[in-house]
Design a protein around this motif. Structure first.
Motif, PDB file in Angstrom:
ATOM      1  N   LEU A 475      36.648  37.836  47.282  1.00  0.00           N
ATOM      2  CA  LEU A 475      36.424  39.271  47.045  1.00  0.00           C
ATOM      3  C   LEU A 475      37.555  40.098  47.633  1.00  0.00           C
ATOM      4  N   GLN A 479      35.943  45.200  46.575  1.00  0.00           N
ATOM      5  CA  GLN A 479      34.840  44.473  45.941  1.00  0.00           C
ATOM      6  C   GLN A 479      33.775  44.134  46.976  1.00  0.00           C
ATOM      7  N   ASP A 498      36.023  51.112  37.344  1.00  0.00           N
ATOM      8  CA  ASP A 498      36.921  51.161  36.203  1.00  0.00           C
ATOM      9  C   ASP A 498      37.070  49.763  35.610  1.00  0.00           C
ATOM     10  N   MET A 499      37.445  49.701  34.353  1.00  0.00           N
ATOM     11  CA  MET A 499      37.546  48.388  33.722  1.00  0.00           C
ATOM     12  C   MET A 499      38.620  47.523  34.406  1.00  0.00           C
ATOM     13  N   LEU A 501      38.353  45.961  37.205  1.00  0.00           N
ATOM     14  CA  LEU A 501      38.348  45.902  38.670  1.00  0.00           C
ATOM     15  C   LEU A 501      37.501  44.749  39.214  1.00  0.00           C
ATOM     16  N   GLY A 502      36.974  43.934  38.325  1.00  0.00           N
ATOM     17  CA  GLY A 502      36.229  42.769  38.804  1.00  0.00           C
ATOM     18  C   GLY A 502      34.756  43.058  39.032  1.00  0.00           C
ATOM     19  N   THR A 504      32.503  41.664  37.352  1.00  0.00           N
ATOM     20  CA  THR A 504      31.817  40.378  37.176  1.00  0.00           C
ATOM     21  C   THR A 504      31.691  39.644  38.508  1.00  0.00           C
ATOM     22  N   ILE A 505      32.766  39.540  39.229  1.00  0.00           N
ATOM     23  CA  ILE A 505      32.732  38.795  40.491  1.00  0.00           C
ATOM     24  C   ILE A 505      31.769  39.483  41.477  1.00  0.00           C
ATOM     25  N   ARG A 538      32.679  29.234  37.756  1.00  0.00           N
ATOM     26  CA  ARG A 538      33.943  29.381  38.503  1.00  0.00           C
ATOM     27  C   ARG A 538      33.676  29.858  39.929  1.00  0.00           C
ATOM     28  N   GLN A 697      46.238  41.794  35.330  1.00  0.00           N
ATOM     29  CA  GLN A 697      45.024  41.001  35.555  1.00  0.00           C
ATOM     30  C   GLN A 697      44.713  40.278  34.261  1.00  0.00           C
ATOM     31  N   LYS A 699      42.593  37.664  31.879  1.00  0.00           N
ATOM     32  CA  LYS A 699      41.218  37.174  31.809  1.00  0.00           C
ATOM     33  C   LYS A 699      41.037  36.362  30.539  1.00  0.00           C
ATOM     34  N   ARG A 764      36.587  52.012  25.458  1.00  0.00           N
ATOM     35  CA  ARG A 764      38.017  51.728  25.653  1.00  0.00           C
ATOM     36  C   ARG A 764      38.772  52.456  24.555  1.00  0.00           C
ATOM     37  N   GLU A 907      40.476  32.664  34.425  1.00  0.00           N
ATOM     38  CA  GLU A 907      39.401  31.715  34.680  1.00  0.00           C
ATOM     39  C   GLU A 907      39.693  30.307  34.170  1.00  0.00           C
TER      40      GLU A 907
HETATM   41  N1  ATP Z   1      38.694  38.889  43.589  1.00  0.00           N
HETATM   42  C1  ATP Z   1      39.210  38.355  42.507  1.00  0.00           C
HETATM   43  N2  ATP Z   1      39.891  37.212  42.579  1.00  0.00           N
HETATM   44  C2  ATP Z   1      40.441  36.646  41.483  1.00  0.00           C
HETATM   45  N3  ATP Z   1      40.341  37.153  40.244  1.00  0.00           N
HETATM   46  C3  ATP Z   1      39.655  38.296  40.122  1.00  0.00           C
HETATM   47  C4  ATP Z   1      39.070  38.952  41.224  1.00  0.00           C
HETATM   48  N4  ATP Z   1      38.475  40.066  40.793  1.00  0.00           N
HETATM   49  C5  ATP Z   1      38.665  40.102  39.468  1.00  0.00           C
HETATM   50  N5  ATP Z   1      39.372  39.044  39.069  1.00  0.00           N
HETATM   51  C6  ATP Z   1      39.802  38.743  37.710  1.00  0.00           C
HETATM   52  O1  ATP Z   1      40.172  39.931  37.072  1.00  0.00           O
HETATM   53  C7  ATP Z   1      39.813  39.906  35.719  1.00  0.00           C
HETATM   54  C8  ATP Z   1      38.997  41.130  35.366  1.00  0.00           C
HETATM   55  O2  ATP Z   1      37.739  41.064  36.004  1.00  0.00           O
HETATM   56  P1  ATP Z   1      36.397  41.486  35.261  1.00  0.00           P
HETATM   57  O3  ATP Z   1      36.385  41.011  33.882  1.00  0.00           O
HETATM   58  O4  ATP Z   1      35.268  41.144  36.126  1.00  0.00           O
HETATM   59  O5  ATP Z   1      36.595  43.029  35.276  1.00  0.00           O
HETATM   60  P2  ATP Z   1      35.578  44.074  34.791  1.00  0.00           P
HETATM   61  O6  ATP Z   1      35.541  45.127  35.832  1.00  0.00           O
HETATM   62  O7  ATP Z   1      34.298  43.448  34.423  1.00  0.00           O
HETATM   63  O8  ATP Z   1      36.313  44.594  33.531  1.00  0.00           O
HETATM   64  P3  ATP Z   1      35.712  45.081  32.160  1.00  0.00           P
HETATM   65  O9  ATP Z   1      35.111  46.410  32.452  1.00  0.00           O
HETATM   66  O10 ATP Z   1      36.919  45.146  31.325  1.00  0.00           O
HETATM   67  O11 ATP Z   1      34.736  44.058  31.694  1.00  0.00           O
HETATM   68  C9  ATP Z   1      39.065  38.610  35.522  1.00  0.00           C
HETATM   69  O12 ATP Z   1      39.918  37.645  35.014  1.00  0.00           O
HETATM   70  C10 ATP Z   1      38.632  38.247  36.894  1.00  0.00           C
HETATM   71  O13 ATP Z   1      38.438  36.891  37.059  1.00  0.00           O
END
Ligand code: ATP
Length: 983
Positions: A475, A479, A498-499, A501-502, A504-505, A538, A697, A699, A764, A907
């Motif tokens: 993280l 995050q 914002d889009m 920024l991770g 998902t994690i 992952r 970044q 993905k 978007r 990933e």
């Molecule tokens: N802490 C982290 N370490 C490694 N990779 C990360 C980390 N945080 C995010 N990522 C990578 O950044 C990319 C974007 O993350 P993610 O898809 O979760 O963003 P999001 O905020 O959900 O974006 P969206 O709104 O576009 O769906 C992914 O490939 C994710 O694995």
């Protein structure tokens, strides 16, 4: 067991105990006075039989405490509830049920008025019971020195208890009542609803129960204490008479049910929001009620849900019509609003002052008022009064210590601690009316109203020791803050980063924190279902490979695995049984729920209201107006605005129009932002955390394989089979590969379009889409045209002179959202930095081409971190291209020739298994063909790819007459020009 004391020692101890009791009795007598200097309780304390009785009760209580714990341990997830019960004391989420459970048990043993009174007191004083349960050990209960302390918790009975009516003397009666109560309602928070089978008592039973000081599980208000504390002699039993007695003595109407020989069936229901302008009544069957429903003009019946709903305009008339029905009770909106749990950990606010603030939220309208204004929250600690001039109100303002007058805006503001005083003073002014702060604001900022020094900005660090260390260590600092915020809000939040920024994690980490409450449900746009499954594996290596269930059809088992992933569309086709299945739910792209009228929203809302943890994810929770936020707020905090209309009035500047209400505007946005940030939402922009982000970044998005039709799948399988067989010449190998690549393009089209449309629906507004085959570029362009979305297209057929103007259009015009670009014809020389998202609809064997394409957005002028999404389809050429690209990039990275390696930022490097010998053969073929011959291969391959496409096209001419499936120009000359243009 021997105590080890001599007889003499025992006698001394008993003597001292008696002395202590006598001294205590004297003290109490002096404090309270009484006809004989002692209260009845104290008299009892000196009475040995009373003490014996009490000890007996203590012992029973202890046994029951153990039983309570066991009961909880037997229910699923009870360990979680119990843990918070034992360790945290009262907790907004768990406490009601826990208290309910504990009260039910404790009440079983109340056999005397005094004890019942104290039990009821304990049951209704939420914090006291857990403390008591945890602190009284069996030893303490029996210790003579502890006994007075224990006695001190009992209140004096208001009337002498009836001598016949003790649990000891009537254990069966007590049990019968308990059974009745249990069968009627599982917990104390509900009114008693007798089932026909449990509702009949014999006369003798009634005689016993009616006068008996039973502490039954009656939850409402003071019903327990009233009933337990008011002992009456048994009343002659004629039907209806007992009811009268009960009513006249102020006993809760629940109890009246017990006092009938034949108890009429009373059903309880509630009014809840159905849509923006309708409400529904959730209630069991009742013939009289149905008749009322049918008389309401706006009635509608949902046969699938078996629920009636009505226009809000008919709400009052329906409630009036239901009132006379003795067999039905309906909880109205208001009551739900006020009684709903303050789920936010910070919305403590159960203290009397908060209640009084909440009271000021209603009944403020004054017909006599000539000056009207409103309170608005302007910061986490201050509110402002927007009002015209009136001498009286200025006088009131000047009495407030924290007053501040802003010369520019000409508005007065105050600290929240002055709110109650100010509103009280305003209420006394007959000509001035001030609209109070909304209830949710008071609930959310409760501590600041009570305690001026209270500062809530520091979110505590969550203990993530039970979560996989891989994800916790990965993280980024912001995050981690997001995860802390979620846990401090009991796992209910809108994560609106914002889009890219991770989210998902963060969502996976939050959900993993509540792993004991799984199965988990993830609802996502269908185009990213598989990407979610990959992300779980992952980030949570502890998850078994079979731990995820991607639901593909309505017939699939919805909770087959620990993690279940479903699309919005399938969700709306699901059975309503789902409602109670999931305690932890993630909604990806939660703005998909913004329209309450959609099937997906109707399916999701009950699910979210029933779940304990709700993690909503959206980079664009509202695109154009605050009304779009309503459902997401309601999903996270259902009690904040049970009706859309009150939200609309406050934050959507609702106006009555000839055709109805218009909620399309906005008002009090500053307050809404503060409210959301306090208790609903966390949002960080890229610019806020840019220093923590990589420049790019990347993905991998696993697109849905079911997007392929059977024919395409068969063709792909046949192409793969041919490749395994091997070829005699290199030319044959290449042709086979290019055919496979071409088939892959066809196979991906549907999923690619679905993904692009999801991106657009997510708000978007500027992104680049790269593809290689003309058939893919055409399909995308056609879809954008159909949807009236502005776009530019640059491919091999675009004259050089036009390229620049197209780029300018995209850069500076808001109307042009998408740039559709050929991978080979538009990967260099163009500046498209107004986008910070690049989507690769197709892969390409040369990573250099991909990186150059990424750099159309990632170049001078770009102020943000660029997100790159590679769409990868399983069972296609992507299975081989993707690992190959990653390997190549890794090598470049190690040599310092590429700034970012895929393996670090994208990933699942090992997503595609190369262990299968057949796959290994094909992979080797790919590597051999695309790597060994070096850079010179590109030109040849580009040309040959086009030829192969055309050849394959001519074969399927009947299918797509005359289509040129490569993005490079059909003419070889043009293709070569494209190639050299790139150089
Ligand atoms: N802490 C982290 N370490 C490694 N990779 C990360 C980390 N945080 C995010 N990522 C990578 O950044 C990319 C974007 O993350 P993610 O898809 O979760 O963003 P999001 O905020 O959900 O974006 P969206 O709104 O576009 O769906 C992914 O490939 C994710 O694995």
């Amino acid at each position: 067991m021997s105590s080890g004391l001599t007889e003499e020692q025992k006698r001394k101890i008993e003597e001292n105990r008696q002395k202590a009791l006598a001294r205590r009795a004297e003290r109490l007598a002096a404090q309270q006075g009484g006809p004989d200097g002692l209260t009845s309780q104290q008299s009892n304390q000196q009475n040995p039989s009373y003490r014996r009785n009490l000890e007996h009760q203590c012992m029973k209580q202890e046994n029951n405490h153990v039983r309570f714990i066991n009961q909880h341990q037997q229910t699923p997830n009870s360990h979680v509830a119990q843990k918070s019960y034992v360790h945290k004391g009262y907790n907004h989420f768990n406490a009601p049920q826990q208290m309910a459970g504990s009260c039910g048990v404790q009440q079983e043993n109340c056999s005397e008025g005094s004890k019942q009174d104290s039990w009821s007191q304990m049951c209704s004083t939420k914090q006291s019971l857990p403390i008591l349960q945890n602190s009284l050990s069996p030893h303490q209960h029996y210790s003579g020195s502890e006994q007075p302390k224990y006695h001190a918790t009992f209140k004096k009975p208001t009337e002498p208890s009836h001598p016949r009516l003790t649990a000891k003397e009537h254990p069966d009666d007590v049990k019968r009542l308990q059974n009745l109560n249990r069968s009627a309602s599982g917990h104390v928070g509900m009114k008693y609803m007798p089932s026909p089978s449990s509702a009949t008592l014999s006369d003798s039973e009634m005689s016993t129960n009616a006068g008996k000081p039973t502490c039954g599980p009656f939850p409402q208000k003071d019903s327990i204490s009233q009933f337990c504390g008011t002992m009456r002699p048994p009343t002659p039993l004629k039907e209806g008479k007992m009811q009268k007695v009960a009513s006249s003595s102020g006993v809760d109407s629940n109890l009246e049910i017990f006092c009938h020989r034949k108890v009429p069936s009373v059903i309880k229901g509630r009014c809840v929001k159905h849509s923006e302008d309708r409400f529904q009544v959730e209630v069991g069957y009742n013939a009289e009620l149905i008749a009322v429903f049918k008389s309401i003009p706006s009635k509608r019946y949902d046969p699938a849900m078996k629920i009636w709903n009505f226009s809000l305009e008919d709400y009052r008339s329906l409630m009036e019509a239901v009132k006379p029905l003795s067999s039905v009770t309906l909880v109205p909106f208001e009551e739900m609003d006020a009684a709903g749990p303050a789920t936010c950990s910070q919305s403590v606010g159960s203290g009397p002052s908060l209640k009084s603030f909440l009271k000021t939220c209603s009944g403020w309208k004054k017909p006599s008022a000539t000056v009207r204004g409103k309170c608005v929250l302007i910061s986490r600690s201050r509110f402002e009064v927007e009002i015209g001039y009136a001498a009286e109100i200025i006088e009131v303002f000047k009495q407030m210590n924290s007053r501040n007058y802003d010369m520019k805006t000409r508005k007065w503001s105050f600290l929240l601690e002055d709110y109650a005083r100010l509103m009280e003073a305003v209420q006394r002014l007959s000509t001035v009316e001030v609209e109070p702060l909304p209830k949710p604001v008071i609930q959310a900022f409760g501590p600041q109203f009570d305690e001026p020094a209270f500062h809530v900005s520091d979110i505590p660090e969550a203990d993530l020791s039970a979560v996989d260390s891989k994800i916790v260590m990965s993280l980024m600092p912001f995050q981690r803050e997001g995860v802390n915020f979620a846990i401090s809000r009991e796992g209910r939040l809108l994560l609106a980063d914002d889009m890219g920024l991770g989210k998902t994690i963060q969502a996976i980490c939050i959900a993993a924190y509540y792993r004991k409450e799984w199965p988990l449900l993830v609802v996502t746009p269908s185009s990213v279902r598989f990407t979610w499954a990959e992300a779980f594996h992952r980030w949570l290596p502890s998850l078994s490979p079979e731990g995820t269930n991607v639901i593909l059809t309505g017939k699939d088992n919805l909770s087959a695995k620990l993690i279940n992933i479903i699309s919005f569309d399938l969700l709306s086709k699901m059975d309503k049984q789902l409602k109670d299945t999931f305690q932890v739910v993630i909604i990806d792209e939660s703005h998909f729920l913004k329209n309450t009228k959609t099937a997906r929203c109707r399916a999701a809302m009950p699910l979210l209201k029933a779940a304990k943890r709700v993690i909503l994810l959206s980079g664009t929770p509202a695109v154009s107006r605050p009304a779009e936020l309503y459902t997401q707020i309601a999903a996270v905090r259902p009690t904040f605005f049970p009706q859309f209309h009150s939200f609309g009035l406050r934050y959507c500047d609702a106006k009555k129009m000839p055709w109805g209400w218009d909620y399309s505007r906005s008002s009090n946005l500053g307050e809404l932002k503060l409210l959301l940030e306090e208790s609903v939402m966390i949002r960080r922009l890229k610019s806020d955390v840019l220093s923590q982000l990589p420049a790019k970044q990347r993905k991998m998005v696993v697109v849905a394989p079911e997007g392929m039709n059977a024919k395409t799948k068969a063709e792909l399988a046949a192409a793969a089979k041919d490749m395994v067989k091997g070829y005699r010449t290199k030319q044959q190998e290449k042709e086979a590969l290019l055919l496979f690549y071409n088939r892959t393009a066809e196979a991906k089209i549907r999923s690619v379009i679905e993904y692009i449309l999801d991106l657009l629906e997510s708000g978007r507004d500027k992104f680049l889409v790269f593809a290689h085959h003309r058939i893919v570029l055409n399909a995308i362009s056609k879809e954008l045209e159909n949807k009236h979305i502005g776009y530019i297209r640059i491919d091999g057929a675009t004259p050089s002179a036009e390229r620049q103007s197209l780029c300018q259009k995209f850069q500076f015009s808001e109307k042009h959202s998408v740039a559709v670009l050929s991978l080979t014809a538009a990967n260099t020389g163009l500046t498209l930095s107004s986008a910070d998202l690049v989507v690769f609809a197709e892969l390409f064997w040369n990573p250099g081409v991909l990186i150059q394409a990424e750099d159309r957005a990632h170049r001078i002028g770009q102020t943000s971190s660029v997100n790159v999404h590679y769409l990868v389809a399983k069972g296609t050429a992507d299975d081989y291209l993707w690992p190959m690209i990653q390997e190549k990039i890794k090598v470049l990275g190690e040599a310092g020739l590429s700034e970012a390696s895929f393996s670090e930022t994208a990933e699942a490097t090992d997503y595609f298994y190369k262990r299968d010998p057949k796959q290994q053969t094909i992979y080797s073929l790919f590597q051999r063909t695309f790597s060994e011959q070096g850079d010179n291969l590109d030109e040849a391959l580009l040309v040959e790819a086009a030829d192969a496409c055309q050849r394959s096209d001519s074969r399927s001419a009947s299918q797509d007459a005359g289509a040129d499936t490569c993005s490079a120009s059909p003419c070889k000359k043009q293709r070569l020009e494209d190639y050299f243009h790139r150089q």
